[in-house]
Design a protein around this motif. Sequence first.
Motif, PDB file in Angstrom:
ATOM      1  N   GLY A  56     -11.528 -29.687 -44.762  1.00  0.00           N
ATOM      2  CA  GLY A  56     -11.069 -31.059 -43.922  1.00  0.00           C
ATOM      3  C   GLY A  56     -10.812 -31.876 -45.041  1.00  0.00           C
ATOM      4  N   LYS A  57     -10.376 -31.727 -46.220  1.00  0.00           N
ATOM      5  CA  LYS A  57     -10.080 -32.652 -47.219  1.00  0.00           C
ATOM      6  C   LYS A  57      -8.822 -33.402 -46.960  1.00  0.00           C
ATOM      7  N   ASN A  58      -8.143 -33.230 -46.156  1.00  0.00           N
ATOM      8  CA  ASN A  58      -6.959 -33.908 -45.755  1.00  0.00           C
ATOM      9  C   ASN A  58      -6.265 -33.430 -44.399  1.00  0.00           C
ATOM     10  N   LEU A  59      -5.717 -34.459 -43.878  1.00  0.00           N
ATOM     11  CA  LEU A  59      -5.000 -34.307 -42.398  1.00  0.00           C
ATOM     12  C   LEU A  59      -3.774 -33.398 -42.470  1.00  0.00           C
ATOM     13  N   GLU A  60      -2.892 -33.595 -43.467  1.00  0.00           N
ATOM     14  CA  GLU A  60      -1.504 -33.100 -43.502  1.00  0.00           C
ATOM     15  C   GLU A  60      -1.442 -31.710 -43.506  1.00  0.00           C
ATOM     16  N   ASP A  61      -2.221 -30.897 -44.061  1.00  0.00           N
ATOM     17  CA  ASP A  61      -2.170 -29.383 -44.229  1.00  0.00           C
ATOM     18  C   ASP A  61      -2.593 -28.703 -43.092  1.00  0.00           C
ATOM     19  N   ARG A  62      -3.028 -29.454 -41.778  1.00  0.00           N
ATOM     20  CA  ARG A  62      -3.625 -28.741 -40.624  1.00  0.00           C
ATOM     21  C   ARG A  62      -2.805 -28.811 -39.317  1.00  0.00           C
ATOM     22  N   GLU A  63      -2.280 -27.689 -38.947  1.00  0.00           N
ATOM     23  CA  GLU A  63      -1.396 -27.795 -37.864  1.00  0.00           C
ATOM     24  C   GLU A  63      -2.072 -28.207 -36.594  1.00  0.00           C
ATOM     25  N   GLY A  64      -3.064 -28.004 -36.429  1.00  0.00           N
ATOM     26  CA  GLY A  64      -3.977 -28.444 -35.136  1.00  0.00           C
ATOM     27  C   GLY A  64      -4.206 -29.820 -34.996  1.00  0.00           C
ATOM     28  N   ILE A  65      -4.372 -30.361 -36.308  1.00  0.00           N
ATOM     29  CA  ILE A  65      -4.625 -32.032 -36.204  1.00  0.00           C
ATOM     30  C   ILE A  65      -3.201 -32.655 -36.077  1.00  0.00           C
ATOM     31  N   GLN A  66      -2.385 -32.080 -36.522  1.00  0.00           N
ATOM     32  CA  GLN A  66      -0.951 -32.743 -36.561  1.00  0.00           C
ATOM     33  C   GLN A  66      -0.489 -32.560 -35.022  1.00  0.00           C
ATOM     34  N   ASP A  67      -0.619 -31.167 -34.508  1.00  0.00           N
ATOM     35  CA  ASP A  67      -0.135 -31.228 -32.827  1.00  0.00           C
ATOM     36  C   ASP A  67      -1.150 -32.329 -32.156  1.00  0.00           C
ATOM     37  N   LEU A  68      -2.221 -32.675 -32.523  1.00  0.00           N
ATOM     38  CA  LEU A  68      -3.122 -33.543 -31.546  1.00  0.00           C
ATOM     39  C   LEU A  68      -2.251 -34.853 -31.879  1.00  0.00           C
ATOM     40  N   ARG A  69      -2.054 -35.138 -33.014  1.00  0.00           N
ATOM     41  CA  ARG A  69      -1.348 -36.498 -33.433  1.00  0.00           C
ATOM     42  C   ARG A  69       0.075 -36.544 -32.695  1.00  0.00           C
ATOM     43  N   ASP A  70       0.716 -35.487 -32.591  1.00  0.00           N
ATOM     44  CA  ASP A  70       2.233 -35.595 -32.130  1.00  0.00           C
ATOM     45  C   ASP A  70       1.905 -35.785 -30.406  1.00  0.00           C
ATOM     46  N   ASP A  71       0.768 -35.034 -30.009  1.00  0.00           N
ATOM     47  CA  ASP A  71       0.710 -34.891 -28.565  1.00  0.00           C
ATOM     48  C   ASP A  71       0.134 -36.540 -28.142  1.00  0.00           C
ATOM     49  N   ALA A  72      -0.503 -37.086 -29.133  1.00  0.00           N
ATOM     50  CA  ALA A  72      -1.003 -38.642 -28.822  1.00  0.00           C
ATOM     51  C   ALA A  72      -0.065 -39.590 -28.548  1.00  0.00           C
ATOM     52  N   LYS A  73       1.047 -39.381 -29.638  1.00  0.00           N
ATOM     53  CA  LYS A  73       2.281 -40.391 -29.458  1.00  0.00           C
ATOM     54  C   LYS A  73       3.041 -40.107 -28.245  1.00  0.00           C
ATOM     55  N   ALA A  74       3.061 -38.733 -27.658  1.00  0.00           N
ATOM     56  CA  ALA A  74       3.714 -38.435 -26.630  1.00  0.00           C
ATOM     57  C   ALA A  74       2.966 -39.074 -25.139  1.00  0.00           C
ATOM     58  N   GLY A  75       1.589 -39.293 -25.449  1.00  0.00           N
ATOM     59  CA  GLY A  75       1.096 -39.688 -24.150  1.00  0.00           C
ATOM     60  C   GLY A  75       0.290 -38.727 -23.425  1.00  0.00           C
ATOM     61  N   LEU A  76       0.008 -37.449 -23.810  1.00  0.00           N
ATOM     62  CA  LEU A  76      -0.230 -36.339 -23.253  1.00  0.00           C
ATOM     63  C   LEU A  76      -1.664 -36.109 -22.881  1.00  0.00           C
ATOM     64  N   PHE A  77      -2.564 -36.998 -23.494  1.00  0.00           N
ATOM     65  CA  PHE A  77      -3.847 -37.279 -23.002  1.00  0.00           C
ATOM     66  C   PHE A  77      -4.665 -38.724 -23.208  1.00  0.00           C
ATOM     67  N   ASP A  78      -5.807 -38.748 -22.769  1.00  0.00           N
ATOM     68  CA  ASP A  78      -6.285 -40.372 -22.659  1.00  0.00           C
ATOM     69  C   ASP A  78      -7.557 -40.405 -23.636  1.00  0.00           C
ATOM     70  N   THR A  79      -8.270 -39.333 -24.084  1.00  0.00           N
ATOM     71  CA  THR A  79      -9.360 -39.204 -25.074  1.00  0.00           C
ATOM     72  C   THR A  79      -9.420 -38.035 -25.712  1.00  0.00           C
ATOM     73  N   VAL A  80     -10.099 -38.263 -27.079  1.00  0.00           N
ATOM     74  CA  VAL A  80     -10.098 -36.911 -27.713  1.00  0.00           C
ATOM     75  C   VAL A  80     -11.903 -36.966 -27.945  1.00  0.00           C
ATOM     76  N   ILE A  81     -12.125 -35.660 -27.589  1.00  0.00           N
ATOM     77  CA  ILE A  81     -13.695 -35.125 -27.878  1.00  0.00           C
ATOM     78  C   ILE A  81     -14.007 -34.258 -28.941  1.00  0.00           C
ATOM     79  N   ILE A  82     -14.839 -34.881 -29.869  1.00  0.00           N
ATOM     80  CA  ILE A  82     -15.163 -33.662 -30.850  1.00  0.00           C
ATOM     81  C   ILE A  82     -16.703 -33.355 -30.891  1.00  0.00           C
ATOM     82  N   TRP A  83     -16.992 -32.469 -31.612  1.00  0.00           N
ATOM     83  CA  TRP A  83     -18.200 -31.987 -31.599  1.00  0.00           C
ATOM     84  C   TRP A  83     -19.061 -32.921 -32.555  1.00  0.00           C
TER      85      TRP A  83
END
Length: 109
Positions: A56-83
Motif C-alpha cells: 500500500g505504499k503508493n497508488l500508481e502501481d495498483r491495477e485495482g485502485i486505478q480501475d476504481l479511479r477510472d470508473d469513478a471518473k466515468a460515474g459508474l458508482f455512487d460510493t466506495v466501501i472499504i474494510w
Amino acid sequence: MRKNNKMRAVGYVRVSTKEQAVEGYSLSAQKEQIKRYCEMYDLDLVNIYSDEGISGKNLEDREGIQDLRDDAKAGLFDTVIIWKLSRISRRLLDTLTLIDELNTHKIPL
C-alpha cells in the motif's frame, strides 16, 4: 444506471502477503464484510476492486485502485466501501488525495 433507486456501491480490498500473514485478514474476509455492510444499508454492490499481494505504499502501481479511479471518473458508482482505511494506502497523503479525487465526483468513501 441505478437499480431500484438504490445507491450504487463498490468495494475496494487489498492485502500484501506480509499483512495477510500478520493481520490474518484475507481478501475474502474483507469482501464478506463489505457485502454485509451493503446489505445492512441497502446498497447495490456493483463491483469489488482488488489488489492482492501488493504493498500500500503508493497508488500508481495498483491495477485495482486505478480501475476504481477510472470508473469513478466515468460515474459508474455512487460510493466506495472499504474494510479499513489502511486498505487504500499506507501513506496518508495518498489516502487524502484519493478522497479528494472521489469528492470531485461527489463520491464518498
